[in-house]
Design a protein around this motif. Structure first.
Motif, PDB file in Angstrom:
ATOM      1  N   GLU A   1       0.831  -1.199   0.000  1.00  0.00           N
ATOM      2  CA  GLU A   1       0.000   0.000   0.000  1.00  0.00           C
ATOM      3  C   GLU A   1       0.873   1.259   0.000  1.00  0.00           C
TER       4      GLU A   1
ATOM      5  N   LYS B   1       3.972   1.417  -1.053  1.00  0.00           N
ATOM      6  CA  LYS B   1       4.632   1.476  -2.351  1.00  0.00           C
ATOM      7  C   LYS B   1       3.698   2.018  -3.409  1.00  0.00           C
ATOM      8  N   MET B   2       2.428   1.556  -3.381  1.00  0.00           N
ATOM      9  CA  MET B   2       1.438   2.061  -4.331  1.00  0.00           C
ATOM     10  C   MET B   2       1.184   3.549  -4.114  1.00  0.00           C
ATOM     11  N   ASP B   3       1.148   3.939  -2.823  1.00  0.00           N
ATOM     12  CA  ASP B   3       0.966   5.371  -2.542  1.00  0.00           C
ATOM     13  C   ASP B   3       2.143   6.188  -3.092  1.00  0.00           C
ATOM     14  N   LYS B   4       3.368   5.641  -2.890  1.00  0.00           N
ATOM     15  CA  LYS B   4       4.535   6.331  -3.402  1.00  0.00           C
ATOM     16  C   LYS B   4       4.489   6.428  -4.929  1.00  0.00           C
ATOM     17  N   GLU B   5       4.143   5.281  -5.551  1.00  0.00           N
ATOM     18  CA  GLU B   5       4.063   5.278  -7.009  1.00  0.00           C
ATOM     19  C   GLU B   5       2.992   6.255  -7.488  1.00  0.00           C
ATOM     20  N   THR B   6       1.873   6.227  -6.775  1.00  0.00           N
ATOM     21  CA  THR B   6       0.772   7.134  -7.158  1.00  0.00           C
ATOM     22  C   THR B   6       1.195   8.598  -6.993  1.00  0.00           C
ATOM     23  N   ASN B   7       1.860   8.867  -5.883  1.00  0.00           N
ATOM     24  CA  ASN B   7       2.312  10.249  -5.642  1.00  0.00           C
ATOM     25  C   ASN B   7       3.357  10.689  -6.675  1.00  0.00           C
ATOM     26  N   SER B   8       4.260   9.739  -6.963  1.00  0.00           N
ATOM     27  CA  SER B   8       5.281  10.080  -7.975  1.00  0.00           C
ATOM     28  C   SER B   8       4.635  10.276  -9.352  1.00  0.00           C
ATOM     29  N   LEU B   9       3.630   9.422  -9.632  1.00  0.00           N
ATOM     30  CA  LEU B   9       2.937   9.572 -10.909  1.00  0.00           C
ATOM     31  C   LEU B   9       2.164  10.896 -10.948  1.00  0.00           C
ATOM     32  N   LYS B  10       1.537  11.229  -9.829  1.00  0.00           N
ATOM     33  CA  LYS B  10       0.826  12.514  -9.771  1.00  0.00           C
ATOM     34  C   LYS B  10       1.803  13.680  -9.949  1.00  0.00           C
TER      35      LYS B  10
END
Length: 246
Positions: free
Chosen positions: A201, A203-212
């Motif tokens: 979760e 990691k997904m948040d980090k990926e999502t934040n980086s993608l954002k």
């Protein structure tokens, strides 16, 4: 001859209808007394005592009356009253007394006396009492043995129950320990899954934040590019318009 027949009939009557053997003894004993082998010494003593005793009731007369079944002196006198001589009456009385004594001996041989019967009864009672005591003692021994066996079996049963209870408790404790270990292992696995899910979760948040952030950066660059292009076109159009105006 008639007196002899009457004497034999009287003998049979007084002897309580004696047997034919007794009558034959009476006929044989009608000979002189020296040739009568069937007369016992006790019978001869009884006859002499009763024949020589007076008509009183002294101790000797009572003893003879108890020993003999009939009064020989009275019998001899009755024979004399019937017309017999003294010698005939004595001989006939002796023969009848002998028959009565022989019958008495035979009866005594076939039947027991009261004292002997009482003694036998006492012996049987003693034997029965002894048998009862032995049976009672045997029953007591059997009861004590049965009680000991019962107590021993009860002790063995209690021991087996204790062993079974110990094994059950041991098995229950082992099962409880295994269950607790399994619970702990499952709890650890669940916690590991939770940690892994949390890591995923995060990691997904980090990926999502980086993608954002990348999208925002690209958006800002696009806006900057568009604004630059518009500014460049505006500058170019103003320059072209100024050139055209000159």
């Amino acid at each position: 001859m008639q007196s002899r027949a009457f004497a034999l009939w009287r003998c049979a009557q007084l002897a309580n209808a004696g047997s034919k053997h007794a009558v034959s003894i009476a006929e044989g004993c009608s000979q002189p007394s020296a040739s009568a082998p069937c007369l016992t010494s006790a019978s001869r003593g009884c006859i002499r005592a009763n024949s020589s005793a007076p008509g009183g009731t002294g101790p000797g007369q009572q003893a003879v009356s108890r020993a003999l079944l009939v009064d020989t002196l009275d019998m001899m006198r009755n024979f004399e009253k019937l017309g017999m001589t003294r010698e005939q009456s004595e001989r006939l009385t002796r023969d009848m007394t002998e028959i009565l004594c022989i019958n008495k001996d035979k009866i005594a041989a076939q039947f027991v006396s009261k004292s002997t019967l009482e003694k036998a009864v006492l012996e049987q009672e003693a034997r029965i009492a002894g048998f009862k005591s032995e049976v009672q003692k045997s029953q007591e021994l059997h009861h004590s043995s049965l009680t000991r066996d019962t107590e021993r079996l009860q002790t063995m049963l209690d021991k087996v129950k204790a062993e079974i209870r110990y094994e059950i408790d041991k098995l229950t404790a082992s099962q409880r320990l295994d269950l607790n270990l399994e619970k702990g292992r499952m709890r650890d696995e669940l916690q590991a899954l939770r940690d892994k899910a949390n890591e995923l979760e995060i990691k997904m948040d980090k990926e999502t934040n980086s993608l954002k952030a990348a999208v925002e950066q690209t958006k800002n660059e696009t806006i900057k590019y568009c604004l630059g292009m518009m500014l460049a076109f505006t500058t170019a159009g103003l320059g072209a318009a100024r050139l055209v105006s000159h």
